[in-house]
Scaffold this active site. Structure first.
Site, PDB file in Angstrom:
ATOM      1  N   GLU A  45       0.814  -1.223   0.000  1.00 20.91           N
ATOM      2  CA  GLU A  45       0.000   0.000   0.000  1.00 20.91           C
ATOM      3  C   GLU A  45       0.845   1.270   0.000  1.00 20.91           C
ATOM      4  O   GLU A  45       0.726   2.116   0.898  1.00 20.91           O
ATOM      5  CB  GLU A  45      -0.981  -0.035   1.180  1.00 20.91           C
ATOM      6  CG  GLU A  45      -1.960  -1.191   1.040  1.00 20.91           C
ATOM      7  CD  GLU A  45      -2.955  -1.312   2.174  1.00 20.91           C
ATOM      8  OE1 GLU A  45      -2.933  -0.470   3.087  1.00 20.91           O
ATOM      9  OE2 GLU A  45      -3.758  -2.245   2.147  1.00 20.91           O
TER      10      GLU A  45
ATOM     11  N   GLU B 184      -6.352 -10.474  -1.911  1.00 24.82           N
ATOM     12  CA  GLU B 184      -7.230 -10.287  -0.747  1.00 24.82           C
ATOM     13  C   GLU B 184      -8.684 -10.231  -1.205  1.00 24.82           C
ATOM     14  O   GLU B 184      -9.469  -9.387  -0.761  1.00 24.82           O
ATOM     15  CB  GLU B 184      -6.851  -8.998   0.004  1.00 24.82           C
ATOM     16  CG  GLU B 184      -5.399  -8.961   0.416  1.00 24.82           C
ATOM     17  CD  GLU B 184      -5.009  -7.733   1.231  1.00 24.82           C
ATOM     18  OE1 GLU B 184      -5.899  -6.983   1.670  1.00 24.82           O
ATOM     19  OE2 GLU B 184      -3.791  -7.531   1.427  1.00 24.82           O
TER      20      GLU B 184
HETATM   21  O1  9MR Z   1      -8.223  -8.261   7.744  1.00 25.18           O
HETATM   22  C1  9MR Z   1      -7.344  -7.485   8.545  1.00 25.18           C
HETATM   23  C2  9MR Z   1      -8.060  -7.025   9.783  1.00 25.18           C
HETATM   24  O2  9MR Z   1      -8.333  -8.139  10.610  1.00 25.18           O
HETATM   25  C3  9MR Z   1      -7.230  -6.013  10.516  1.00 25.18           C
HETATM   26  O3  9MR Z   1      -7.984  -5.495  11.589  1.00 25.18           O
HETATM   27  C4  9MR Z   1      -6.820  -4.905   9.577  1.00 25.18           C
HETATM   28  C5  9MR Z   1      -5.969  -3.897  10.262  1.00 25.18           C
HETATM   29  O4  9MR Z   1      -5.558  -2.917   9.415  1.00 25.18           O
HETATM   30  O5  9MR Z   1      -6.103  -5.454   8.484  1.00 25.18           O
HETATM   31  C6  9MR Z   1      -6.891  -6.299   7.729  1.00 25.18           C
HETATM   32  O6  9MR Z   1      -6.158  -6.759   6.608  1.00 25.18           O
HETATM   33  C7  9MR Z   1      -5.823  -5.779   5.645  1.00 25.18           C
HETATM   34  C8  9MR Z   1      -4.557  -6.237   4.989  1.00 25.18           C
HETATM   35  O7  9MR Z   1      -3.553  -6.454   5.939  1.00 25.18           O
HETATM   36  C9  9MR Z   1      -4.081  -5.222   3.963  1.00 25.18           C
HETATM   37  N1  9MR Z   1      -5.102  -4.914   2.999  1.00 25.18           N
HETATM   38  C10 9MR Z   1      -6.397  -4.564   3.528  1.00 25.18           C
HETATM   39  C11 9MR Z   1      -6.860  -5.613   4.531  1.00 25.18           C
HETATM   40  C12 9MR Z   1      -8.235  -5.256   5.030  1.00 25.18           C
HETATM   41  O8  9MR Z   1      -8.222  -4.044   5.725  1.00 25.18           O
END
Ligand code: 9MR
Length: 528
Positions: free
Chosen positions: A162, A297
């Protein structure tokens, strides 16, 4: 670590990660799981992992240790720690690694069940924990420690996650680690030798560790809202273009740092997060750089009411999976969780199962994905760069290549196409009739993708030939969903087995990619 900018109507957590999986290739030469029902190409696989394996792809899931019930190993051939490998959890002081218990549990589970692992993620502005605000030197220490901690047990690592801004600005973010960047000559990019670029430096370090330690781990960059060539309304996807510039620069000589790119694929109603018709073309654009592309994802809002692509969630899943399958170097798809109820965006019901605590029911989206995977790849022209020697097999198995969208030998009951009914249908050949063709163009500096829509006239057609004079200097490098003749001057396209029959007034599409400028192209259609 989270943000809401650019999201219409709902909070979107903007985090990033990249998944890792490497079906074949280096250390990732992992068998794809339990008895592969679909390993025999003549069979129809009844799990996602087996169906994907027929095309040399992984089909993976993000999980945490608490979610490792039997469905994971049965259905999925790749695992991404949803949170347990983020620096927030495992980065100690000065770039050390700590607290890896949950991550180890996930890696061990994957090994036991012949699943590929994607490390998620190293350098990221969000969930950075003790890395937040670190220098490049500390980042480099961390990168080395993380790579060496699991070695070849991790097939793909999201080295950078990101890095690009929201709202389709095409700019990089401005918070750390971007504060490490310096545009020395003020020309607006960080690609010059005199510039400092944390993306370049992080990948340089990762590449060096991989080389010096003889690892086969592949190094990826991952982001969201980069999936289409365009965003809603047809404007260029500048975020995707910016990612393309980064990957193009750092995957080629003299760097050769980046092996793979992750399109996160959190599809929803946001204008920049839609499933656009040019998803496949964009995957192809990156693949043509020689990198593997993964949908890392994936989840799809079940109510894309403002995104009139597809008839619903199952159709949208089908469309996305098809776009990946049609590009040989799209080597894996990972869904961001098992079940709607346990998803980070549960209110959007974006996944393939419902239920909780291991008691899961398959949704229609699951069956759509399984069916689409079982049809295999349908590329009609290999990417000019070809599959990487260490990459998953790109060639469709004998049955999957023959069984295309929906093919006579493999009709899809859930997705009948009026333009391509099963051969068993008692359809007498219609008389020759007219057709027309229109060209939609997406261009960037030095290249373009054309999507050509073939529309039957007042009577059905059994086949078509489209003739296109190319602008001077333009040359075709890749074609999908049509058979190509010629690469410059005037090129001709004829239908492939599954899209020649078009009902009266209905349309089908094919596409091609070229170098030079495609501006001003027109197409002439002849029906047969
Ligand atoms: O799915 C993840 C969630 O459980 C966490 O709370 C969150 C914290 O930022 O991150 C989510 O995963 C993310 C991933 O690491 C990067 N791309 C977006 C995902 C969804 O927010």
């Amino acid at each position: 670590m989270t943000g809401t900018s650019g999201r219409t109507g709902r909070l979107r957590i903007v985090t990033g990660i990249a998944m890792a999986a490497a079906l074949v290739g280096g250390a990732a030469a992992v068998a794809l799981g339990p008895p592969l029902v679909g390993a025999n190409a003549a069979a129809t696989a009844d799990t996602l992992r087996a169906a994907a394996a027929q095309s040399g792809m992984f089909f993976g899931v993000a999980a945490s240790p608490g979610r490792l019930n039997s469905i994971v190993a049965r259905e999925f051939s790749q695992l991404t720690p949803e949170n347990d490998m983020k620096p927030e959890t495992i980065a100690g002081a000065g770039g050390t690694i700590q607290n890896t218990g949950n991550a180890d549990t996930l890696v061990n589970y994957a090994q036991t069940n012949s699943m590929v692992v994607r490390g998620h993620t190293m350098v990221w502005y969000s969930q950075a924990g003790q890395l937040q605000g670190a220098s490049q030197s500390t980042l480099n220490t961390y990168i080395k420690n993380a790579l060496l901690k699991w070695g070849n047990k991790i097939s793909y690592w999201d080295v950078v996650n990101e890095s690009l801004d929201d709202n389709n600005t095409g700019q990089r973010r401005n918070q750390w680690p971007h504060t490490l960047d310096r545009d020395a000559n003020g020309d607006g990019d960080y690609f010059d030798a005199s510039d400092t670029d944390y993306i370049r430096e992080s990948f340089r370090q990762a590449r060096q560790v991989v080389q010096q330690s003889g690892l086969t781990t592949k190094l990826c960059i991952n982001d969201y809202d980069v999936e289409g060539l365009t965003v809603r309304g047809g404007a260029k996807n500048k975020k995707s273009d910016a990612l393309y510039d980064i990957v193009k620069t750092y995957s080629q000589e003299p760097y050769k740092y980046i092996d793979c790119v992750g399109f996160q694929s959190h599809f929803n109603d946001n204008p920049n997060s839609i499933i656009s018709d040019d998803l496949q073309a964009n995957i192809q654009r990156f693949a043509d750089l020689g990198v593997e592309v993964h949908l890392t994802e994936l989840d799809i809002d079940d109510d894309l009411s403002n995104n009139d692509i597809g008839d619903g969630q199952a159709a949208n899943y089908r469309k996305v999976v098809r776009a990946c399958l049609n590009v040989a170097k799209c080597t894996g798809i990972t869904v961001w969780g098992i079940s709607d109820n346990e998803s980070w965006r549960s209110s959007e019901r974006g996944l393939l199962f419902t239920g909780s605590n291991g008691s899961y029911q398959k949704k229609s989206a699951y069956y759509a994905v399984l069916d689409e995977l079982n049809k295999g790849r349908q590329t009609t022209s290999p990417s000019p760069s070809g599959p990487s020697p260490s990459g998953p097999s790109s060639s469709p198995s004998s049955s999957t290549s023959a069984s295309s969208n929906p093919s006579p030998s493999n009709p899809s009951p859930s997705n009948p196409s009026p333009s391509n009914p099963p051969s068993s249908s008692p359809v007498s050949p219609p008389p020759p009739a007219g057709c027309s063709a229109s060209v939609a163009l997406n261009s960037w500096d030095g290249g373009f993708v054309a999507t050509v829509r073939v529309t039957a006239g007042s009577a059905p057609i059994n086949g078509w030939t489209v003739t296109i004079p190319l602008p001077a200097g333009a040359s075709v490098t890749n074609t999908w969903n049509a058979v190509q003749s010629g690469t410059s001057d005037t090129v001709q396209y004829t239908n492939v087995s599954y899209n020649g029959r078009v009902a009266a007034g209905q349309s089908t599409e094919f596409g091609f990619q070229g170098t030079g400028s495609g501006t001003g192209m027109t197409a002439v259609c002849a029906a047969s």
